[in-house]
Structure formats: C-alpha cells, structure tokens
Enzyme design. Structure first.
Site, PDB file in Angstrom:
ATOM      1  N   HIS A  20       2.595   0.342  -7.502  1.00  0.00           N
ATOM      2  CA  HIS A  20       2.312   0.575  -6.090  1.00  0.00           C
ATOM      3  C   HIS A  20       1.573   1.915  -5.934  1.00  0.00           C
ATOM      4  CE1 HIS A  20       5.405  -2.467  -5.387  1.00  0.00           C
ATOM      5  NE2 HIS A  20       5.192  -2.403  -4.082  1.00  0.00           N
TER       6      HIS A  20
ATOM      7  N   ASP B 205      13.814  -8.961  -2.912  1.00  0.00           N
ATOM      8  CA  ASP B 205      14.773  -8.476  -1.915  1.00  0.00           C
ATOM      9  C   ASP B 205      14.155  -8.314  -0.532  1.00  0.00           C
ATOM     10  OD1 ASP B 205      13.199  -6.462  -2.981  1.00  0.00           O
ATOM     11  OD2 ASP B 205      14.744  -4.922  -2.887  1.00  0.00           O
TER      12      ASP B 205
ATOM     13  N   GLY C 283       8.820   1.909  -4.356  1.00  0.00           N
ATOM     14  CA  GLY C 283       9.586   2.940  -3.672  1.00  0.00           C
ATOM     15  C   GLY C 283       8.696   3.932  -2.954  1.00  0.00           C
TER      16      GLY C 283
ATOM     17  N   GLU D   8      -0.908   3.287  -0.636  1.00  0.00           N
ATOM     18  CA  GLU D   8      -0.332   2.741   0.599  1.00  0.00           C
ATOM     19  C   GLU D   8       0.111   3.902   1.489  1.00  0.00           C
ATOM     20  OE1 GLU D   8       3.219  -0.297   2.069  1.00  0.00           O
ATOM     21  OE2 GLU D   8       3.345   0.661   0.097  1.00  0.00           O
TER      22      GLU D   8
END
Length: 352
Positions: free
Chosen positions: A205, A21, A178, A208
């Site tokens: 993830h 996306d 997310g 970050e």
C-alpha cells in the site's frame, strides 16, 4: 462503445485489492456478534451496512481504518475465518470475478488462541470450499491469499516464511497495509528482501495517505504492485512525468486502484475527478478493485460502473483493465494464462 451497467456486471473481472476483514456480509457481522456475545453496531443487516459505511466515510485513512476493530473482533476462531473466507468466494462469484486475491493481516487474528499458521489454514479452508462449490456449478474462479504486515507493528519474518512454505497451497504473496503517513515501508526492508530471495511476491500500500515519496519507498523495497498509488499524479505535470511517475510507467508497475474508498479517506473528492481517469489516459498499468466492500458498500463491478460512466470508458478500456489485473496477479503464470485465453478474452469478444 457505451457499456451498460448490466454488461459490466456480467463481464469477467479481476479483483487484486480486496481486504478479507473489510468485506464481511452485514448479516454475518450480526450472526457472529451474537454468537460471541459482542454488541453489534446495529440491530439489522441493513442498519449494520449503514453504520459501517457512515463510520468509514471519515475523510481520513486512520479514522477509516478504525472501523476494522469491529470486524477483526469477530474473526478470531477457525470456524469464523473459514466462513468469512468461503463467503468471500461466493460474493466474488456473484459479482462476476474470475480472479481474486484477498488480503488480510494474520497477526490480528490470534487473540482467540490460533497460531498464525492455523489462522492461515482456516482462511485457506474457506477459500477452497468456496472455489469447489463454484466449480461444481460450472463457475470458474481462481483465488489466492495475500498475507499483510501492518506498518505500525514491529517487523518480523514469520509471514514471509509462511508465504514461502505455502506458495503451492494458496498463499500468493505478502502485502504491507495500515496507516501510511509516518510508517515508511522501509521499516520492513529486511522482510521484503527475504521475500525476494525466497521467490515470494510483494505488493505494498502506498500513495493513498502519503505522496509520491511513499510510492518510491515501496518500490525501493521491491514492491511489484502498489496498493492505491493514486497520489502518483502529484508527480505528473500535464504529460510530463517526475522521477517516481516515470519509474512506475516504465516498469509497468500495476496500481491497484479503489475509487470509492479513496473518496471516504479524502484521497479524492469524487469519481469524475478521481485520478484513475487521468492515469489510464496516460498509459499507466491499472487494476480496479473494491478495497473494502463492507465499509464502502460496494463491489468490483460497481467500482467499474462508476468509473466507466465518469471517465467514458468503453469495452476496450474495461478489457485492458481486466487483462492488466490478470497479468499483474501473483498466481502461477500458467493459471492466469488459462483464465485469459479461456475465460476473459472469449467473454469480451462475445460482448463486441
């Protein structure tokens, strides 16, 4: 050996971290907005590209993520998902990528009435179409899906179950994406344990928008790779590793580094000072990918060109990055071995 940008674009590449996306073509955004009666962010493909890049250039991960509301809104039907997945493969092939994993969050794509399984099948249909078309022209590419949970949503077992049943039909693992700060991976510990028992591969993830403790939390949940992970440098003093950095280094946990998006989210100031150079010099396992090609107006070859120029990477470093990414991939080992022996290594030998 200095490597030209043209050669980097021609060399085989591995893209482990690319969001479905976040990689729509600007022209596709326009087409689908008009088809569904949605006002597009701009009136031409070039202006759409400008809008997404400017809107994502926010300096924070939450603001960066808000741009995805625009793309997710036009990814709610099977034909739309199939088209976008097919174009993903076409764009990977055009960029010289021979192994790619595309990650996306199926829970965000059911507003049009699709079930999770139907959404996953639509994406797989598009990927299969793209791969078949590439191979019909003599181009070899392997592509898999990563099904992503979102940190701020409630945990559920459904994606693990879909990944388990579709291991032989395109789904290579699960992800957690997310907003990172305030939403620890450990909220999904039960799902990651279920994945481990089912033989489903896991990337998360971390590192970050939050620091080494977030990476440690992801590793404790069973992450085999870390998405981004560049704030690991906060656990390194010179050449001395703290406990998290030592663990990542010792276990050869691959960091899926995406330099340009890190600049947009405020994780790094510029490419020359981006941690990727230091992490590579210290011997960490790294793969370089584009993250979100639309939002960052980039592609994997551009990320490698920018990084190689800024950090003095030659052909050997680029080969190491490609082979590390391939080794860390979640597709079957034999599939990746064939790519290594028949595609990647011969191309780098020929370039010398």
């Amino acid at each position: 050996m200095t490597v030209s940008a043209d050669l980097i674009r021609e060399l085989p590449k591995v893209a482990l971290h690319d969001h479905l996306d976040g990689g729509l073509r600007p022209a596709t955004v326009l087409d689908l907005c008009r088809e569904h009666g949605i006002i597009p962010p701009a009136g031409s493909a070039g202006a759409v590209a400008d809008w997404f890049h400017a809107a994502a250039d926010s300096g924070s991960l939450p603001a960066y993520l808000s741009t995805f509301e625009r793309t997710v809104a036009i990814m709610q039907t099977a034909p739309d998902l199939r088209r976008i997945a097919r174009e993903f493969v076409e764009d990977m092939v055009a960029d010289g990528v021979v192994y790619a994993e595309t990650r996306w969050a199926p829970h965000q794509h059911t507003e049009g009435g699709l079930s999770l399984e139907e959404a996953v099948q639509a994406v797989q249909d598009g990927l299969d179409e793209g791969v078949a078309a590439a191979r019909a022209t003599g181009r070899h590419i392997v592509v898999g899906q990563l099904l992503a949970y979102l940190r701020h949503l409630d945990p559920s077992d459904d994606l693990v179950e879909i990944a388990r049943t579709r291991r032989e039909t395109g789904v290579v693992g699960i992800d957690l994406a997310g907003p990172e700060a305030g939403f620890p991976a450990s909220r999904f510990r039960a799902q990651f344990e279920l994945a481990r028992r089912a033989g489903v591969r896991v990337t998360i993830h971390a590192g970050e928008a939050d620091g080494p403790s977030s990476i440690a939390d992801a590793l404790d949940c069973g992450a085999e790779r870390i998405g981004h992970g560049v704030r690991l440098v906060e656990d390194i003093d010179g050449k001395t590793f703290g406990p998290v950095a030592e663990r990542v280094h010792r276990e050869r946990i691959c960091l899926e580094v995406c330099p340009s998006s890190n600049l947009q989210t405020g994780t790094a100031a510029d490419i020359p000072t981006h941690p990727v150079g230091r992490l590579h010099d210290l011997g960490f396992a790294l793969a370089v990918s584009s993250d979100n090609r639309l939002m960052s107006r980039t592609r994997t070859s551009r990320e490698l060109v920018l990084t190689a120029e800024a950090h003095g990477w030659g052909l050997q470093a680029l080969e190491t990055i490609a082979l590390t990414g391939l080794e860390a991939g979640f597709a079957p080992q034999e599939t990746r071995r064939v790519l290594r022996e028949e595609v990647v290594l011969p191309a780098f030998r020929a370039a010398r």
